[in-house]
Design a protein around this motif. Structure first.
Motif, PDB file in Angstrom:
ATOM      1  N   UNK A  58     -18.843  -6.988 -19.416  1.00  0.00           N
ATOM      2  CA  UNK A  58     -17.447  -6.796 -19.816  1.00  0.00           C
ATOM      3  C   UNK A  58     -17.118  -7.883 -20.829  1.00  0.00           C
ATOM      4  N   UNK A  59     -16.283  -7.539 -21.798  1.00  0.00           N
ATOM      5  CA  UNK A  59     -15.833  -8.504 -22.797  1.00  0.00           C
ATOM      6  C   UNK A  59     -14.343  -8.733 -22.604  1.00  0.00           C
TER       7      UNK A  59
ATOM      8  N   UNK B  92     -19.562 -15.593 -15.777  1.00  0.00           N
ATOM      9  CA  UNK B  92     -18.774 -15.438 -16.997  1.00  0.00           C
ATOM     10  C   UNK B  92     -19.424 -16.287 -18.077  1.00  0.00           C
ATOM     11  N   UNK B  93     -19.884 -15.628 -19.121  1.00  0.00           N
ATOM     12  CA  UNK B  93     -20.524 -16.318 -20.229  1.00  0.00           C
ATOM     13  C   UNK B  93     -19.571 -16.414 -21.403  1.00  0.00           C
ATOM     14  N   UNK B  94     -20.093 -16.842 -22.514  1.00  0.00           N
ATOM     15  CA  UNK B  94     -19.282 -17.027 -23.707  1.00  0.00           C
ATOM     16  C   UNK B  94     -19.841 -16.183 -24.833  1.00  0.00           C
ATOM     17  N   UNK B  95     -18.948 -15.629 -25.614  1.00  0.00           N
ATOM     18  CA  UNK B  95     -19.309 -14.889 -26.814  1.00  0.00           C
ATOM     19  C   UNK B  95     -18.567 -15.529 -27.973  1.00  0.00           C
TER      20      UNK B  95
ATOM     21  N   UNK C 138     -23.959 -14.994 -24.758  1.00  0.00           N
ATOM     22  CA  UNK C 138     -24.744 -15.663 -23.729  1.00  0.00           C
ATOM     23  C   UNK C 138     -24.458 -14.938 -22.417  1.00  0.00           C
ATOM     24  N   UNK C 139     -25.504 -14.330 -21.838  1.00  0.00           N
ATOM     25  CA  UNK C 139     -25.351 -13.533 -20.621  1.00  0.00           C
ATOM     26  C   UNK C 139     -26.191 -14.098 -19.486  1.00  0.00           C
TER      27      UNK C 139
ATOM     28  N   UNK D   4     -14.728 -15.616 -27.106  1.00  0.00           N
ATOM     29  CA  UNK D   4     -14.379 -14.636 -26.091  1.00  0.00           C
ATOM     30  C   UNK D   4     -15.180 -14.943 -24.828  1.00  0.00           C
ATOM     31  N   UNK D   5     -14.805 -14.284 -23.761  1.00  0.00           N
ATOM     32  CA  UNK D   5     -15.504 -14.467 -22.489  1.00  0.00           C
ATOM     33  C   UNK D   5     -16.160 -13.142 -22.129  1.00  0.00           C
ATOM     34  N   UNK D   6     -17.370 -13.198 -21.586  1.00  0.00           N
ATOM     35  CA  UNK D   6     -17.995 -11.983 -21.085  1.00  0.00           C
ATOM     36  C   UNK D   6     -18.390 -12.194 -19.633  1.00  0.00           C
TER      37      UNK D   6
END
Length: 175
Positions: free
Chosen positions: A156-157, A108-111, A102-103, A133-135
């Protein structure tokens, strides 16, 4: 919902700091949800085992044909939900790794990653918990009118406070 069948799409993922580069070209279906929201659905190529290093050797051709037959039965669906400010990408596969990114620019989104169940867990029918994870989306651009032609995401991940890598995802639609 209006549906458009496009000729092809090219999806590329590159890492700025790791040796990761992947390009997929395939037919795509574009669904227009409203004026600025679209769903893009494509079938991703199957993930193959690393044991296919001797792909062109004569003794592996028979086993390769069988392997391809097995792989073709488990297609994966890649689904993009695109709006001018937010993109969600979901990969779903038959008992393979699945994920959702999710971008949103500057956020800061979530992966999420879901790994295949091992045999013991499959028997208990308890779903795997996702790896979260956080992106951080540095740049998100959608261009083209009235239908999208290009999507570009630089992100960025992160795992906690550890940067896992910087990536660029490009999607080019050929109408």
């Amino acid at each position: 919902m209006i549906t458009h069948h496009c000729k092809s799409v090219s999806v590329s993922l590159m890492s700025a700091d790791l040796p990761i580069w992947s390009v997929v070209e395939t037919p795509v279906t574009l669904h227009q949800k409203d004026r600025n929201r679209f769903h893009i659905v494509l079938t991703a190529p199957p993930v193959t085992d690393c044991e296919m290093t001797n792909f062109f050797s004569p003794e592996s051709i028979g086993s390769q044909e069988q392997s391809n037959a097995d792989v073709n039965t488990s297609r994966r669906i890649l689904w993009f939900e695109i709006s001018p400010k937010r993109v969600v990408m979901t990969m779903q596969g038959n008992a393979q790794m699945s994920y959702r990114h999710i971008w949103q620019q500057g956020v800061s989104g979530t992966t999420y990653y879901w790994l295949p169940n091992d045999l013991e867990q499959q028997n208990s029918q308890q779903p795997n918990k996702p790896i979260r994870l956080r992106n951080f989306t540095r740049h998100l651009t959608v261009s083209g009118h009235p239908l999208p032609e290009n999507l570009s995401i630089e992100y960025e991940l992160w795992v906690g406070d550890l940067l896992v890598g910087s990536y660029v995802l490009n999607l080019n639609i050929k109408h």
